[in-house]
Design a protein around this motif. Structure first.
Motif, mmCIF file in Angstrom:
data_model
loop_
_atom_site.group_PDB
_atom_site.id
_atom_site.type_symbol
_atom_site.label_atom_id
_atom_site.label_comp_id
_atom_site.label_asym_id
_atom_site.label_seq_id
_atom_site.Cartn_x
_atom_site.Cartn_y
_atom_site.Cartn_z
ATOM 1 N N VAL A 1 0.818 -1.217 0.000
ATOM 2 C CA VAL A 1 0.000 0.000 0.000
ATOM 3 C C VAL A 1 0.850 1.265 0.000
ATOM 4 O O VAL A 1 0.618 2.176 -0.807
ATOM 5 C CB VAL A 1 -0.987 -0.007 1.188
ATOM 6 C CG1 VAL A 1 -1.699 1.339 1.305
ATOM 7 C CG2 VAL A 1 -1.996 -1.130 1.022
ATOM 8 N N PRO A 2 1.849 1.407 0.890
ATOM 9 C CA PRO A 2 2.665 2.638 0.869
ATOM 10 C C PRO A 2 3.320 2.891 -0.487
ATOM 11 O O PRO A 2 3.385 4.038 -0.944
ATOM 12 C CB PRO A 2 3.707 2.386 1.962
ATOM 13 C CG PRO A 2 3.046 1.410 2.892
ATOM 14 C CD PRO A 2 2.241 0.516 2.005
ATOM 15 N N ALA A 3 3.807 1.833 -1.114
ATOM 16 C CA ALA A 3 4.449 2.005 -2.419
ATOM 17 C C ALA A 3 3.438 2.467 -3.464
ATOM 18 O O ALA A 3 3.741 3.324 -4.308
ATOM 19 C CB ALA A 3 5.102 0.700 -2.855
ATOM 20 N N LEU A 4 2.224 1.905 -3.409
ATOM 21 C CA LEU A 4 1.183 2.299 -4.356
ATOM 22 C C LEU A 4 0.819 3.771 -4.177
ATOM 23 O O LEU A 4 0.712 4.527 -5.155
ATOM 24 C CB LEU A 4 -0.060 1.431 -4.160
ATOM 25 C CG LEU A 4 -1.282 1.814 -4.996
ATOM 26 C CD1 LEU A 4 -0.995 1.647 -6.483
ATOM 27 C CD2 LEU A 4 -2.504 0.991 -4.584
ATOM 28 N N VAL A 5 0.640 4.188 -2.935
ATOM 29 C CA VAL A 5 0.293 5.580 -2.650
ATOM 30 C C VAL A 5 1.382 6.518 -3.171
ATOM 31 O O VAL A 5 1.099 7.553 -3.786
ATOM 32 C CB VAL A 5 0.064 5.790 -1.137
ATOM 33 C CG1 VAL A 5 -0.055 7.267 -0.810
ATOM 34 C CG2 VAL A 5 -1.183 5.035 -0.687
#
Length: 660
Positions: free
Chosen positions: A200-204
């Motif tokens: 999730v952090p990488a996607l954001v």
């Protein structure tokens, strides 16, 4: 306990052997040995009373004390019937149901005719006849035979009524040529599916970087701080919406985001202006209904409605949206046990299209104004008015179209643009002339308050036209007494300032300083003090100077706003012609020479730098002027010197206009 049973036990209206005695009573009646009516003697509840009690319980949601029969003659509780009624109604409120006339009785069976009246979302009524059957039981009580077709003749057990909203075609907002400004355009709804997101952090991080790369930049910036929590709370296969982008903006970043794990995309149509920035603050937007919309308008909207927010779309929401239609269909369970709508349509009302809204906006001029503001990061505004008829051609706000319509509603000091008003008043008083000498010292003191010029310049004894062209504050401060207590306000009113006029949308017409101390009058003479204006007010005043008479600006033509102000007085040629000469010299030899060679014809104007608090370094920047039949006002919040911000915007505007 059934109410009729209670009555019998309390009142003893009939002995339990009533049904055994019926043949004897009938025989006696046939022989004429029994007087009066059977109903009168018995006092037994009628089928009509049974129906009325049932309808009252349906209305109130209280059927616990009733006992019903099903269509096979088996007893069914009131609680079960109420449960089925609530289920079949779906999201519809309880209908109004009334009995029509007396029941038709045949032996131990009776039928009563009913009218069922549902109120659908939006207030539409769906009314139709139906019927309820009754049977007299062994205790001589009339029992309702419960069956779903009491509610609607085509309903069977397990069915549910489903209402589908049929949206009305939204009324168009039209430009000055009668063409739609807002029309259906493609957008891409970007979302994520939680089950497919591995990091999730990488996607954001990837999404944020992509959104920041869109040009022109989206303002305000897209924030994804709450996206991780949304993903966490959503079901694994949910579509978690991130943002909706115009198709052209999406195409810029598609290569960066299309293959990111978990990203999903939907193409939809939305009512949009030609560009994201196009008169954005004026037009408002059409978006999905929010919770606050539903709460504030119970029964008017449903969650799938698209409604106007802000600007003209919000102000004229009711006539623009029209009246939605409705269809009512039956939903039934499929082989998988899912409740799905069928093709059985029970009711339909056609939508009534919304009413178009006619404006004076000119697409070419508005686009030129939006493009002129785009490079500037300050809060900015530009208004353009057609001099010949007062039509508002453009109301642009920045950055990114602006969250607030400063072009119409700002209440800010006008700075030296107000020297246009002061000069007109002084010329009307014959207090000055073009070539009459008026000193421009470095400073000028009134009642202990010292006034100075930008960058501390001084000109010495120069013609008044030079004081105006170079924007000398000290000269105007010294001339203030010649305007008297009310001269400035009276002159401003001849140019429409402070007038009560109606554009069809909120606008501020100005507030002019009057009276006050000598120092206040000195400050007001060059646009400081308590003077307040908006860009639309200054654009209209500038148009009045160019034309020789003020007329109320017009923006919304149909529906025509009430309360249009009368035209102002003819300006004195001996005053307005010298003023025009000085405003031309501002461009040819004064503080706006950067506009001297713009294409499209001669430019007249006035620059302005306006202090707005106690820190002289905090200033708004202005430029007002006209070229040909277009008068305009440029405002830059905290823009510093007008030559640094407002004049370059005016330059871009006029060049854009000439190129289109």
């Amino acid at each position: 306990m059934h109410p009729y049973e209670q009555r019998r036990r309390d009142g003893g209206l009939r002995p339990p052997t009533t049904r055994l005695r019926r043949p004897i009573l009938a025989a006696l009646a046939a022989l004429g040995l029994l007087t009066g009516s059977l109903a009168g003697c018995s006092g037994q509840p009628s089928p009509e009373q049974a129906v009325d009690d049932f309808l009252g319980g349906w209305r109130d949601g209280k059927l616990d004390q009733f006992r019903f029969l099903d269509d096979q003659g088996q007893q069914i509780t009131g609680a079960k019937v109420l449960e089925e009624i609530k289920f079949l109604a779906g999201d519809l409120p309880t209908p109004a149901v009334r009995r029509n006339g007396d029941a038709s009785v045949g032996g131990d069976a009776a039928t009563a005719k009913l009218t069922v009246d549902w109120t659908l979302p939006g207030g539409t009524h769906w009314a139709y006849p139906t019927a309820v059957r009754l049977k007299r039981d062994t205790e001589d009580q009339w029992r309702i035979i419960w069956e779903p077709r009491i509610a609607q003749e085509k309903l069977t057990e397990g069915d549910q009524l489903t209402v589908r909203r049929v949206a009305a075609p939204r009324g168009q907002i039209l430009d000055g040529a009668g063409q739609p400004i807002v029309a259906p355009r493609s957008i891409i709804v970007i979302g994520v599916q939680p089950s497919e997101v591995s990091d999730v952090p990488a996607l954001v991080k990837e999404l944020e970087a992509a959104f920041k790369a869109i040009r022109p930049a989206i303002t305000p910036a897209i924030e994804l701080d709450d996206l991780p929590e949304q993903i966490k709370q959503a079901k694994p296969d949910a579509f978690v919406e991130v943002v909706s982008l115009r198709k052209e903006a999406y195409q810029q970043i598609k290569p960066r985001i299309y293959d990111l794990p978990g990203t999903k995309f939907r193409e939809e149509q939305r009512e949009l202006a030609p560009t994201r920035e196009f008169a954005r603050a004026l037009l408002g937007s059409v978006d999905p209904a929010q919770k606050e919309d539903l709460d504030a308008n119970p029964g008017v909207y449903v969650a799938t409605d698209m409604i106007g927010h802000g600007g003209l779309q919000g102000r004229y929401e009711k006539p623009l949206r029209g009246t939605p239609g409705s269809t009512v269909v039956i939903s039934r369970r499929n082989d998988n046990g899912q409740l799905v709508p069928t093709d059985t349509e029970l009711f339909r009302t056609e939508p009534t299209p919304g009413t178009p809204l006619k404006t004076t906006i000119d697409v070419k001029t508005q686009s030129a104004a939006d493009a002129a503001l785009a490079p500037d990061s300050h809060r900015t505004a530009l208004v353009a008015v057609r001099i010949s008829d007062g039509s508002v051609l453009a109301t642009a706000n920045g950055p990114g179209g602006g969250a607030e319509n400063l072009a119409l509603t700002a209440q800010v000091p006008p700075g030296s643009t107000f020297k246009m008003v002061s000069a007109l008043g002084l010329l009307d008083q014959n207090a000055v002339s073009l070539d009459g000498k008026v000193a421009c010292p470095k400073t000028f003191t009134v009642d202990g308050r010292s006034f100075k010029n930008a960058n501390d310049f001084e000109l010495g004894d120069v013609p008044f036209r030079t004081d105006f062209a170079k924007s000398c504050n000290t000269a105007f401060a010294a001339l203030a007494p010649k305007l008297g207590d009310t001269g400035l306000a009276e002159t401003g009113r001849t140019l429409g300032l402070e007038a009560k006029w109606e554009l069809g949308v909120e606008a501020f017409t100005g507030k002019i300083s009057t009276g006050g101390s000598a120092a206040e009058r000195a400050a007001a003479a060059f646009g400081q003090g308590t003077n307040l204006v908006s860009p639309i007010a200054m654009a209209a005043a500038t148009a009045a100077v160019a034309k020789g008479q003020w007329q109320q600006p017009k923006l919304v033509l149909d529906p025509a706003p009430a309360g249009s102000a009368p035209v102002g007085p003819q300006l004195k040629p001996t005053s307005v012609e010298p003023l025009r000469t000085m405003m031309r010299e501002v461009v040819t030899a004064g503080s706006a020479t950067a506009l001297k060679n713009v294409p499209g014809g001669p430019v007249h104007g006035k620059t302005g730098t306006a202090e707005y608090d106690n820190n002289p370094a905090h200033t708004h920047a202005w430029f007002v002027g006209w070229q040909g039949d277009v008068a305009f006002a440029v405002f830059v919040e905290n823009g510093g010197g007008s030559g640094d911000t407002a004049v370059p915007i005016a330059d871009r505007f006029l060049r854009n206009l000439a190129a289109r």
